[in-house]
Design a protein around this motif. Structure first.
Motif, short mmCIF file in Angstrom:
data_model
loop_
_atom_site.label_atom_id
_atom_site.label_comp_id
_atom_site.label_asym_id
_atom_site.label_seq_id
_atom_site.Cartn_x
_atom_site.Cartn_y
_atom_site.Cartn_z
N ALA A 20 0.81 -1.16 0.07
CA ALA A 20 -0.10 -0.01 -0.03
C ALA A 20 0.77 1.38 0.10
CB ALA A 20 -0.96 0.21 1.04
N ASP A 21 1.96 1.12 0.85
CA ASP A 21 3.03 2.19 0.80
C ASP A 21 3.56 2.74 -0.69
OD1 ASP A 21 2.77 2.53 3.50
OD2 ASP A 21 4.56 1.26 3.79
N ILE A 22 3.64 1.58 -1.66
CA ILE A 22 4.52 1.68 -2.77
C ILE A 22 3.57 2.00 -4.07
CG2 ILE A 22 6.06 0.52 -4.40
CD1 ILE A 22 7.34 1.75 -2.02
N ILE A 23 2.52 1.09 -4.01
CA ILE A 23 1.83 1.13 -5.27
C ILE A 23 1.03 2.49 -5.77
CG2 ILE A 23 -0.34 0.05 -6.54
CD1 ILE A 23 2.04 -2.01 -6.20
N GLY A 24 1.49 3.05 -7.09
CA GLY A 24 0.81 4.20 -7.44
C GLY A 24 2.07 5.11 -7.46
N ARG A 25 2.92 4.93 -6.63
CA ARG A 25 4.09 6.02 -6.63
C ARG A 25 5.13 5.80 -7.53
NH1 ARG A 25 5.94 5.88 -0.28
NH2 ARG A 25 7.36 7.50 -1.12
N ARG A 26 5.81 7.10 -7.76
CA ARG A 26 7.03 6.89 -8.95
C ARG A 26 8.05 6.12 -7.94
NH1 ARG A 26 7.06 9.39 -13.55
NH2 ARG A 26 9.31 9.47 -13.50
N LEU A 27 8.11 5.02 -8.26
CA LEU A 27 9.41 3.86 -7.60
C LEU A 27 10.43 4.63 -7.37
CD1 LEU A 27 9.17 1.12 -6.21
CD2 LEU A 27 10.18 0.30 -8.25
N VAL A 28 11.38 4.94 -8.48
CA VAL A 28 12.68 5.36 -8.38
C VAL A 28 13.02 6.49 -7.53
CG1 VAL A 28 14.61 6.30 -9.47
CG2 VAL A 28 13.36 4.39 -10.53
N GLN A 29 11.91 7.60 -7.42
CA GLN A 29 11.93 8.85 -6.63
C GLN A 29 11.69 8.55 -5.37
OE1 GLN A 29 10.79 8.61 -9.68
NE2 GLN A 29 12.07 10.04 -11.04
N SER A 30 10.86 7.61 -5.09
CA SER A 30 10.40 7.16 -3.61
C SER A 30 11.38 6.45 -2.95
CB SER A 30 9.11 6.71 -3.88
OG SER A 30 8.01 7.20 -4.47
N ILE A 31 12.09 5.47 -3.51
CA ILE A 31 12.96 4.83 -2.64
C ILE A 31 14.31 4.37 -3.12
CG2 ILE A 31 10.82 3.22 -1.91
CD1 ILE A 31 11.94 0.98 -4.11
N VAL A 32 14.79 4.81 -4.13
CA VAL A 32 16.02 4.63 -4.76
C VAL A 32 16.98 5.65 -4.11
CG1 VAL A 32 17.75 4.53 -6.83
CG2 VAL A 32 15.45 3.46 -6.93
N VAL A 33 18.22 5.33 -3.52
CA VAL A 33 19.13 6.32 -3.03
C VAL A 33 19.50 7.36 -4.13
CG1 VAL A 33 21.54 6.67 -2.33
CG2 VAL A 33 20.27 4.59 -1.76
N SER A 34 19.53 8.66 -3.71
CA SER A 34 19.26 9.73 -4.74
C SER A 34 20.46 9.74 -5.64
CB SER A 34 19.62 11.19 -3.81
OG SER A 34 20.54 11.12 -3.00
N GLU A 35 21.78 9.44 -5.14
CA GLU A 35 22.63 9.45 -6.08
C GLU A 35 22.91 8.61 -7.17
OE1 GLU A 35 24.99 7.91 -2.52
OE2 GLU A 35 22.98 9.41 -2.92
N HIS A 36 21.72 7.33 -7.05
CA HIS A 36 21.91 6.49 -8.09
C HIS A 36 20.38 6.40 -8.77
CE1 HIS A 36 25.24 3.82 -6.70
NE2 HIS A 36 24.89 4.31 -5.52
N GLN A 37 19.43 7.43 -8.57
CA GLN A 37 18.42 7.57 -9.39
C GLN A 37 18.45 7.65 -10.94
OE1 GLN A 37 15.91 10.32 -7.38
NE2 GLN A 37 15.81 9.53 -5.53
N GLN A 38 19.41 8.52 -11.25
CA GLN A 38 19.54 8.78 -12.86
C GLN A 38 19.91 7.68 -13.36
OE1 GLN A 38 22.23 12.02 -13.58
NE2 GLN A 38 21.79 11.68 -15.85
N GLU A 39 21.00 6.53 -12.85
CA GLU A 39 21.29 5.32 -13.53
C GLU A 39 20.37 4.37 -13.39
OE1 GLU A 39 23.44 2.47 -15.54
OE2 GLU A 39 23.53 4.79 -15.50
N VAL A 40 19.60 4.53 -12.40
CA VAL A 40 18.29 3.21 -12.40
C VAL A 40 17.37 3.74 -13.43
CG1 VAL A 40 16.57 2.38 -10.82
CG2 VAL A 40 18.84 2.74 -10.13
N GLU A 41 16.97 5.16 -13.47
CA GLU A 41 16.04 5.46 -14.32
C GLU A 41 16.62 5.04 -15.78
OE1 GLU A 41 13.15 6.75 -14.36
OE2 GLU A 41 12.80 8.47 -12.82
N HIS A 42 17.85 5.36 -16.11
CA HIS A 42 18.35 4.91 -17.60
C HIS A 42 17.83 3.61 -17.73
CE1 HIS A 42 20.80 4.76 -20.75
NE2 HIS A 42 21.62 4.06 -20.36
N ARG A 43 18.39 2.52 -16.74
CA ARG A 43 18.06 1.10 -17.06
C ARG A 43 16.77 0.79 -17.13
NH1 ARG A 43 23.28 -1.21 -15.92
NH2 ARG A 43 22.30 -3.25 -16.96
#
Length: 297
Positions: free
Chosen positions: A161-184
């Motif tokens: 319930a905490d996660i569904i519907g939220r932008r996953l990367v911006q919500s839980i991924v460590v900030s300095e890795h968000q760009q690379e995860v988004e790319h993948r």
């Protein structure tokens, strides 16, 4: 300490001949130390497909370029392949010359089997996602979470319930890795599967957990891409072990050299392979004079 350590520890001299082979390596491979000391490690015990890579790593280490956490697949006496994740540190003479390598590792054979299981599940979405023993997530083309299984919830602390519907990367991924995860994930949305990419998560309790993820596109019945499913494995504890084993290997090298007791090592033909400071003081022979000489004439 080396002999009875809970981690596999092995060593070679500058010629690639085995000088250390502790009880844990014996237990993993089935070969006792007295049957392997003095034999070439790569030629006799490394799996054929990895020999060239192993030679390259060891040659670089002997030139002072150490590598942390590389895989060394060994043949066991049973014919089974055992995968050792190894950290290496060099052994030096009193003059600073590199005379060998000592490696402290972790048997990751079972972990790799778990990884293969994860890859199988990624290619077979008919599995029961929510009860899988590995973390699985799904996102739509906007990057919002559509799936979050119980294993992911347990490891990260966020309920479905905490996660569904939220932008996953911006919500839980460590900030300095968000760009690379988004790319993948964008590559996966484009139809290019992404394998073993870093997916570090900041848990609900504020701790970091490291995952390696495999991601592939989800398509509708007419072939339209509707999102991405990610399947992975938690490598947080393994990363901690790697760091601990690297420290252990460095500590062992210092311990042997600076011990208050004389320490001497020989290979299977009786040539000296280890000669610490205390032994040099008591015998009057320097390490440089002793290494490579027959201990008993």
């Amino acid at each position: 300490f080396i002999c009875t350590a809970n981690a596999p520890i092995l060593g070679i001299d500058a010629s690639g001949l085995i000088t250390e082979w502790n009880q844990m390596v014996s237990r993993i491979t089935g070969y006792e130390a007295n049957s392997v000391l003095g034999r070439p490690l790569v030629e006799d015990f490394v799996c054929s497909t990895a020999k060239d890579a192993a030679r390259k790593v060891f040659n670089q280490a002997l030139q002072g370029m150490e590598m942390a956490a590389f895989e060394l697949p060994l043949h066991a006496r049973t014919g089974e392949k055992r995968d050792i994740l190894l950290n290496t540190t060099v052994r030096r003479s009193p003059t600073g010359e590199i005379i060998g390598i000592i490696g402290v590792g972790q048997d990751v054979t079972d972990l790799k089997a778990q990884k293969r299981e994860a890859e199988h599940i990624a290619g077979s979405l008919d599995q029961l996602i929510n009860t899988a023993k590995i973390p699985i997530f799904g996102i739509n083309v906007q990057g919002c979470a559509t799936e979050w299984n119980s294993n992911a919830a347990e490891r990260c602390g966020y309920s479905k319930a905490d996660i569904i519907g939220r932008r996953l990367v911006q919500s839980i991924v460590v900030s300095e890795h968000q760009q690379e995860v988004e790319h993948r994930l964008l590559k996966a949305l484009g139809g290019e599967a992404s394998s073993d990419f870093e997916f570090p998560v900041l848990t609900k309790s504020g701790e970091r957990r490291d995952f390696l993820m495999n991601a592939m596109a989800l398509t509708s019945a007419d072939g339209e891409v509707t999102g991405v499913v990610g399947v992975g494995h938690d490598v947080t504890e393994l990363r901690k072990l790697v760091a601990e084993h690297k420290n252990m290997s460095e500590d062992l090298a210092r311990l042997v050299q600076s011990a208050n007791a004389p320490i001497v090592g020989v290979n299977r033909v009786g040539e000296v392979t280890e000669w610490n400071d205390k032994m040099a003081t008591l015998s009057g022979y320097s390490r440089e004079e002793a290494i490579g000489k027959l201990l008993v004439k």
